[in-house]
Write a protein that holds these residues in place. Sequence first.
Motif, PDB file in Angstrom:
ATOM      1  N   VAL A  93      12.445   2.361  59.244  1.00 49.23           N
ATOM      2  CA  VAL A  93      12.899   1.089  58.696  1.00 49.23           C
ATOM      3  C   VAL A  93      14.292   1.054  59.038  1.00 49.23           C
ATOM      4  N   ASP A  94      14.806  -0.213  59.709  1.00 48.58           N
ATOM      5  CA  ASP A  94      16.325  -0.260  60.325  1.00 48.58           C
ATOM      6  C   ASP A  94      17.392   0.135  59.137  1.00 48.58           C
ATOM      7  N   SER A  95      17.037  -0.208  58.079  1.00 40.87           N
ATOM      8  CA  SER A  95      18.163   0.304  56.825  1.00 40.87           C
ATOM      9  C   SER A  95      18.281   1.553  56.579  1.00 40.87           C
ATOM     10  N   PHE A  96      17.659   2.470  57.108  1.00 45.73           N
ATOM     11  CA  PHE A  96      17.552   3.804  56.957  1.00 45.73           C
ATOM     12  C   PHE A  96      18.020   4.670  58.215  1.00 45.73           C
ATOM     13  N   GLY A 116       8.914   1.060  52.647  1.00 43.18           N
ATOM     14  CA  GLY A 116       8.724   2.205  53.480  1.00 43.18           C
ATOM     15  C   GLY A 116      10.256   2.507  53.956  1.00 43.18           C
ATOM     16  N   VAL A 117      10.181   3.856  54.360  1.00 45.66           N
ATOM     17  CA  VAL A 117      11.661   4.541  54.937  1.00 45.66           C
ATOM     18  C   VAL A 117      11.652   4.893  56.256  1.00 45.66           C
ATOM     19  N   ALA A 118      10.357   5.650  56.642  1.00 46.98           N
ATOM     20  CA  ALA A 118      10.314   6.140  57.992  1.00 46.98           C
ATOM     21  C   ALA A 118       8.918   6.776  57.956  1.00 46.98           C
ATOM     22  N   ALA A 119       8.261   7.006  59.234  1.00 49.63           N
ATOM     23  CA  ALA A 119       7.104   7.490  59.511  1.00 49.63           C
ATOM     24  C   ALA A 119       7.140   8.365  60.902  1.00 49.63           C
ATOM     25  N   ILE A 120       6.010   9.214  60.995  1.00 47.46           N
ATOM     26  CA  ILE A 120       6.149  10.198  62.187  1.00 47.46           C
ATOM     27  C   ILE A 120       4.734  10.212  62.508  1.00 47.46           C
ATOM     28  N   ASP A 121       4.150  10.323  63.707  1.00 44.05           N
ATOM     29  CA  ASP A 121       3.197  10.285  64.184  1.00 44.05           C
ATOM     30  C   ASP A 121       2.577  11.618  64.620  1.00 44.05           C
ATOM     31  N   SER A 122       1.325  11.757  65.084  1.00 40.34           N
ATOM     32  CA  SER A 122       0.747  13.154  65.194  1.00 40.34           C
ATOM     33  C   SER A 122       1.778  14.128  66.413  1.00 40.34           C
TER      34      SER A 122
END
Length: 127
Positions: free
Chosen positions: A60-63, A47-53
């Motif tokens: 993810v911390d490393s990004f 995983g890198v990142a997510a965005i909700d509605s």
Amino acid sequence: QVQLVESGGGSVQAGGSLRLSCAASGYTYSSACMGWFRQAAGKEREGVAAIDSRGTTKYVDSFKGRFTISRDNAKNTLYLQMNSLKPEDIAMYYCAADFQIGGLCSAYQPISAFGYWGQGTQVTVSS
């Protein structure tokens, strides 16, 4: 039918930037949890990142600090702005969507939590 189509990948030099896009169709885009994942050769998808509605982002911390996820609900499009790219960022980048995650919209969720995936776009970084 849900469709996700990534674009914007390519080859850049270390330190450069790319903006990935993911065009969504076939569902109510604004209601979905959307995420970016990547998979390097010989490694598991991560995983890198997510965005909700509502537009709440989770990285993810490393990004954190280098990558920015955003969405344009009017255009049914998800974005990933990637800055200060490094050779270790070389991977296939995928966008994903799901409608069931709700408040648990996060790129730390297992791959199986996202029900819909694009075909990926390749990012290559030369040193």
